[in-house]
Design a protein around this motif. Structure first.
Motif, PDB file in Angstrom:
ATOM      1  N   LYS A 188      -2.126   3.802   1.332  1.00 46.17           N
ATOM      2  CA  LYS A 188      -3.143   2.774   1.526  1.00 46.17           C
ATOM      3  C   LYS A 188      -2.768   1.889   2.712  1.00 46.17           C
ATOM      4  CE  LYS A 188      -4.252   2.702  -3.415  1.00 46.17           C
ATOM      5  NZ  LYS A 188      -4.216   1.902  -4.673  1.00 46.17           N
ATOM      6  N   ASN A 189      -1.463   1.585   2.834  1.00 44.15           N
ATOM      7  CA  ASN A 189      -1.028   0.771   3.967  1.00 44.15           C
ATOM      8  C   ASN A 189      -1.082   1.554   5.275  1.00 44.15           C
ATOM      9  OD1 ASN A 189       1.823  -0.797   5.341  1.00 44.15           O
ATOM     10  ND2 ASN A 189      -0.113  -1.820   4.964  1.00 44.15           N
ATOM     11  N   LEU A 190      -0.736   2.834   5.221  1.00 44.13           N
ATOM     12  CA  LEU A 190      -0.855   3.637   6.440  1.00 44.13           C
ATOM     13  C   LEU A 190      -2.298   3.686   6.918  1.00 44.13           C
ATOM     14  CD1 LEU A 190       1.487   6.736   5.952  1.00 44.13           C
ATOM     15  CD2 LEU A 190       1.955   4.594   7.121  1.00 44.13           C
ATOM     16  N   ARG A 191      -3.235   3.802   5.977  1.00 39.63           N
ATOM     17  CA  ARG A 191      -4.641   3.807   6.356  1.00 39.63           C
ATOM     18  C   ARG A 191      -5.046   2.469   6.969  1.00 39.63           C
ATOM     19  NH1 ARG A 191      -6.644   5.251   1.839  1.00 39.63           N
ATOM     20  NH2 ARG A 191      -7.238   3.204   1.036  1.00 39.63           N
ATOM     21  N   ALA A 192      -4.602   1.370   6.367  1.00 37.77           N
ATOM     22  CA  ALA A 192      -4.920   0.045   6.910  1.00 37.77           C
ATOM     23  C   ALA A 192      -4.333  -0.123   8.306  1.00 37.77           C
ATOM     24  CB  ALA A 192      -4.400  -1.047   5.974  1.00 37.77           C
ATOM     25  N   LEU A 193      -3.137   0.391   8.519  1.00 32.36           N
ATOM     26  CA  LEU A 193      -2.518   0.318   9.844  1.00 32.36           C
ATOM     27  C   LEU A 193      -3.297   1.157  10.847  1.00 32.36           C
ATOM     28  CD1 LEU A 193       1.213   0.488   8.708  1.00 32.36           C
ATOM     29  CD2 LEU A 193       0.146  -1.426   9.934  1.00 32.36           C
ATOM     30  N   ARG A 194      -3.724   2.348  10.443  1.00 37.97           N
ATOM     31  CA  ARG A 194      -4.538   3.177  11.345  1.00 37.97           C
ATOM     32  C   ARG A 194      -5.825   2.462  11.716  1.00 37.97           C
ATOM     33  NH1 ARG A 194      -3.489   7.316   7.571  1.00 37.97           N
ATOM     34  NH2 ARG A 194      -5.640   7.207   6.852  1.00 37.97           N
ATOM     35  N   GLY A 197      -5.359  -0.335  14.157  1.00 36.27           N
ATOM     36  CA  GLY A 197      -4.566  -0.056  15.349  1.00 36.27           C
ATOM     37  C   GLY A 197      -3.149  -0.581  15.235  1.00 36.27           C
ATOM     38  N   GLY A 198      -2.640  -0.618  14.000  1.00 36.95           N
ATOM     39  CA  GLY A 198      -1.274  -1.064  13.768  1.00 36.95           C
ATOM     40  C   GLY A 198      -1.097  -2.565  13.671  1.00 36.95           C
ATOM     41  N   THR A 199      -2.207  -3.314  13.559  1.00 34.86           N
ATOM     42  CA  THR A 199      -2.112  -4.783  13.627  1.00 34.86           C
ATOM     43  C   THR A 199      -2.451  -5.487  12.316  1.00 34.86           C
ATOM     44  OG1 THR A 199      -4.423  -5.025  14.359  1.00 34.86           O
ATOM     45  CG2 THR A 199      -2.731  -4.707  16.070  1.00 34.86           C
ATOM     46  N   CYS A 200      -2.712  -4.746  11.233  1.00 36.34           N
ATOM     47  CA  CYS A 200      -3.130  -5.425  10.008  1.00 36.34           C
ATOM     48  C   CYS A 200      -2.027  -6.361   9.504  1.00 36.34           C
ATOM     49  CB  CYS A 200      -3.526  -4.417   8.934  1.00 36.34           C
ATOM     50  SG  CYS A 200      -2.164  -3.469   8.250  1.00 36.34           S
ATOM     51  N   GLU A 201      -2.447  -7.369   8.765  1.00 37.57           N
ATOM     52  CA  GLU A 201      -1.526  -8.427   8.333  1.00 37.57           C
ATOM     53  C   GLU A 201      -0.385  -7.876   7.488  1.00 37.57           C
ATOM     54  OE1 GLU A 201      -1.634 -12.563   5.679  1.00 37.57           O
ATOM     55  OE2 GLU A 201      -3.461 -11.382   6.009  1.00 37.57           O
ATOM     56  N   HIS A 202      -0.698  -6.959   6.603  1.00 43.82           N
ATOM     57  CA  HIS A 202       0.320  -6.417   5.705  1.00 43.82           C
ATOM     58  C   HIS A 202       0.854  -5.115   6.296  1.00 43.82           C
ATOM     59  CE1 HIS A 202      -0.702  -9.431   2.772  1.00 43.82           C
ATOM     60  NE2 HIS A 202      -1.978  -9.085   2.866  1.00 43.82           N
ATOM     61  N   ALA A 207       7.790  -5.412   6.656  1.00 43.97           N
ATOM     62  CA  ALA A 207       8.299  -6.110   5.472  1.00 43.97           C
ATOM     63  C   ALA A 207       9.698  -5.635   5.114  1.00 43.97           C
ATOM     64  CB  ALA A 207       7.352  -5.893   4.296  1.00 43.97           C
ATOM     65  N   TRP A 208      10.032  -4.426   5.471  1.00 43.35           N
ATOM     66  CA  TRP A 208      11.364  -3.878   5.201  1.00 43.35           C
ATOM     67  C   TRP A 208      12.349  -4.203   6.330  1.00 43.35           C
ATOM     68  CZ3 TRP A 208      12.862   0.585   1.772  1.00 43.35           C
ATOM     69  CH2 TRP A 208      12.035   0.663   0.658  1.00 43.35           C
ATOM     70  N   GLY A 209      11.883  -4.844   7.377  1.00 49.80           N
ATOM     71  CA  GLY A 209      12.781  -5.263   8.446  1.00 49.80           C
ATOM     72  C   GLY A 209      12.811  -4.367   9.662  1.00 49.80           C
ATOM     73  N   PHE A 210      11.796  -3.524   9.833  1.00 51.19           N
ATOM     74  CA  PHE A 210      11.760  -2.612  10.972  1.00 51.19           C
ATOM     75  C   PHE A 210      10.936  -3.178  12.113  1.00 51.19           C
ATOM     76  CE2 PHE A 210      12.843   0.207   7.512  1.00 51.19           C
ATOM     77  CZ  PHE A 210      13.732   1.105   8.074  1.00 51.19           C
ATOM     78  N   GLU A 211      11.406  -2.929  13.332  1.00 50.74           N
ATOM     79  CA  GLU A 211      10.525  -3.038  14.484  1.00 50.74           C
ATOM     80  C   GLU A 211       9.451  -1.952  14.322  1.00 50.74           C
ATOM     81  OE1 GLU A 211      11.024  -5.252  17.320  1.00 50.74           O
ATOM     82  OE2 GLU A 211      12.290  -6.183  15.788  1.00 50.74           O
ATOM     83  N   TYR A 212       8.256  -2.224  14.820  1.00 47.93           N
ATOM     84  CA  TYR A 212       7.162  -1.293  14.532  1.00 47.93           C
ATOM     85  C   TYR A 212       6.283  -1.107  15.756  1.00 47.93           C
ATOM     86  CZ  TYR A 212       2.767   0.460  12.492  1.00 47.93           C
ATOM     87  OH  TYR A 212       1.633   1.181  12.210  1.00 47.93           O
ATOM     88  N   LYS A 213       5.963   0.169  16.044  1.00 49.55           N
ATOM     89  CA  LYS A 213       5.019   0.500  17.107  1.00 49.55           C
ATOM     90  C   LYS A 213       4.033   1.537  16.572  1.00 49.55           C
ATOM     91  CE  LYS A 213       7.929  -0.551  21.085  1.00 49.55           C
ATOM     92  NZ  LYS A 213       7.032  -1.520  21.749  1.00 49.55           N
ATOM     93  N   HIS A 241       4.968   4.863  14.510  1.00 48.74           N
ATOM     94  CA  HIS A 241       3.926   5.422  13.649  1.00 48.74           C
ATOM     95  C   HIS A 241       2.880   6.075  14.550  1.00 48.74           C
ATOM     96  CE1 HIS A 241       0.480   4.308  10.584  1.00 48.74           C
ATOM     97  NE2 HIS A 241       0.586   5.611  10.768  1.00 48.74           N
ATOM     98  N   ILE A 242       2.785   7.410  14.490  1.00 53.76           N
ATOM     99  CA  ILE A 242       1.837   8.114  15.357  1.00 53.76           C
ATOM    100  C   ILE A 242       0.772   8.794  14.498  1.00 53.76           C
ATOM    101  CG2 ILE A 242       3.535   8.423  17.185  1.00 53.76           C
ATOM    102  CD1 ILE A 242       3.809  11.356  16.356  1.00 53.76           C
ATOM    103  N   HIS A 243      -0.463   8.665  14.923  1.00 57.37           N
ATOM    104  CA  HIS A 243      -1.599   9.264  14.204  1.00 57.37           C
ATOM    105  C   HIS A 243      -1.919  10.603  14.855  1.00 57.37           C
ATOM    106  CE1 HIS A 243      -6.105   8.975  12.902  1.00 57.37           C
ATOM    107  NE2 HIS A 243      -5.397   9.755  12.092  1.00 57.37           N
ATOM    108  N   THR A 244      -1.655  11.693  14.139  1.00 58.96           N
ATOM    109  CA  THR A 244      -1.881  13.027  14.672  1.00 58.96           C
ATOM    110  C   THR A 244      -2.947  13.755  13.860  1.00 58.96           C
ATOM    111  OG1 THR A 244      -0.148  14.005  13.285  1.00 58.96           O
ATOM    112  CG2 THR A 244       0.519  13.177  15.454  1.00 58.96           C
TER     113      THR A 244
END
Length: 357
Positions: A188-194, A197-202, A207-213, A241-244
């Motif tokens: 569900k979170n991966l879908r929200a991120l897709r 464009g990777g900018t959703c609030e959650h 949250a786990w402490g990773f840099e994210y692109k 995170h790449i959408h293929t």
């Protein structure tokens, strides 16, 4: 043909973007040649061709370590690390190449013997710790996708990578699929991120402490090179995170992603099976009843009489005969856990204790 001359990823370094795209196209054709004649994992590998070319162009294997999850996405890697003959040659050449990551086959580029899921991040954290203790500077890259994030060991690996706090790159290959459709809250979170464009609030990873692109164009070599260059030599735990597209470049595999996850040999022109023999005759087909079909038909009949009867699958529902139509017919009496097998066993125990069958 470029790939016949590529003996190692070093041979990619001097190529321009146009040539790299040709390499990707040739690699895809090589993968299709193998799976159409030999069988194997189709959709996962086709969707990761461009990312593999970009990874090997940007990073410096074997110094930099690539760890593939399940190995469903490792065929293009094999093509580009001196094993193209196993994809272009005769059947004997193909038989010499494993369908999985294998140090016994290629110790320089295949770091682990991997044939099961949700392990890549955990394995990579071991390489991460070894590098940190020895004081070396190689990049550690874990590649995970195709539903593998639903397995509990993936969560444990993410937790440890965050705890170590040093440089590790986790490439999340998000093709919106497991073997069948995805199951599990993380998707569900991966879908929200897709969708954002990777900018959703959650953001689960932040949250786990990773840099994210995030990269929407996960089958675009130029964009992939840009994002991989931006994280190369990072000193922080980082998720890319790449959408293929699963099955990318082969219409039958794109149209029916579940059926084309893996398969026996097929006719490359139209995707039909079985392939003709070398002399033009059709292989002998022995009529037999399919156990999975018999089992699922029986289960569905019994479910109508017993609403406490539950079918549980773990990422491979069709292997138990629960095709998409049968999953729909079973409704709430079928549960797919994704690749969370430990969860499946424990939940089955709880359901039995609670009075279900």
């Amino acid at each position: 043909m470029y790939i016949e001359k590529i003996q190692s990823p070093v041979d990619l370094k001097g190529l321009d973007l146009k040539a790299l795209q040709v390499v990707a196209d040739e690699t895809r054709r090589a993968v299709l040649n193998r799976v159409s004649k030999h069988g194997g994992h189709v959709g996962p590998n086709l969707g990761f061709v461009e990312a593999t070319v970009a990874l090997h162009y940007v990073f410096n294997a074997p110094k930099d370590k690539l760890v593939f999850d399940v190995s469903h996405q490792s065929y293009p890697h094999k093509v580009l690390t001196g094993r193209a003959s196993g994809f272009l040659g005769d059947v004997d050449d193909m038989n010499a190449i494993s369908g999985y990551s294998s140090p016994a086959e290629c110790p320089e580029y295949d770091n682990f013997e991997v044939g099961h899921t949700s392990t890549s991040i955990s394995l990579a954290t071991g390489l991460q710790k070894a590098r940190d203790v020895k004081g070396t500077d190689e990049n550690i890259i874990a590649i995970i996708g195709d539903g593998s994030l639903s397995g509990g060991e993936a969560f444990e690996g993410l937790s440890e990578a965050s705890e170590l706090g040093t440089g590790i790159i986790i490439v999340v290959n998000d093709n919106e699929m497991s073997i069948a459709e995805n199951h599990g809250g993380i998707y569900k979170n991966l879908r929200a991120l897709r969708e954002s464009g990777g900018t959703c609030e959650h953001n689960w990873f932040k949250a786990w402490g990773f840099e994210y692109k995030y990269l929407e164009e996960g089958n675009n070599i130029e964009k992939l090179i840009e994002v991989f260059r931006s994280v190369k030599d990072t000193d922080k735990p980082t998720v890319v995170h790449i959408h293929t597209e699963k099955g990318h470049g082969y219409a039958p595999a794109v149209k029916n992603k579940e059926a084309w996850h893996w398969g026996l040999p097929f006719n490359l022109e139209d995707g039909s099976r079985p392939v003709r023999n070398a002399d033009g005759t059709m292989p002998e087909v022995v009529a037999c009843e399919d156990y999975a079909e018999l089992f699922s038909d029986w289960m569905l009949r019994e479910m109508k009489h017993d609403k406490t009867l539950i079918a549980v699958t773990a990422g491979t529902p069709t292997a138990a005969g629960f095709t998409p139509d049968k999953r729909k017919e079973a409704g709430k009496q079928h549960i797919d856990m994704g690749i969370a097998e430990e969860q499946a066993v424990a939940m089955i125990s709880g359901m039995a204790k609670g009075g279900l069958h």
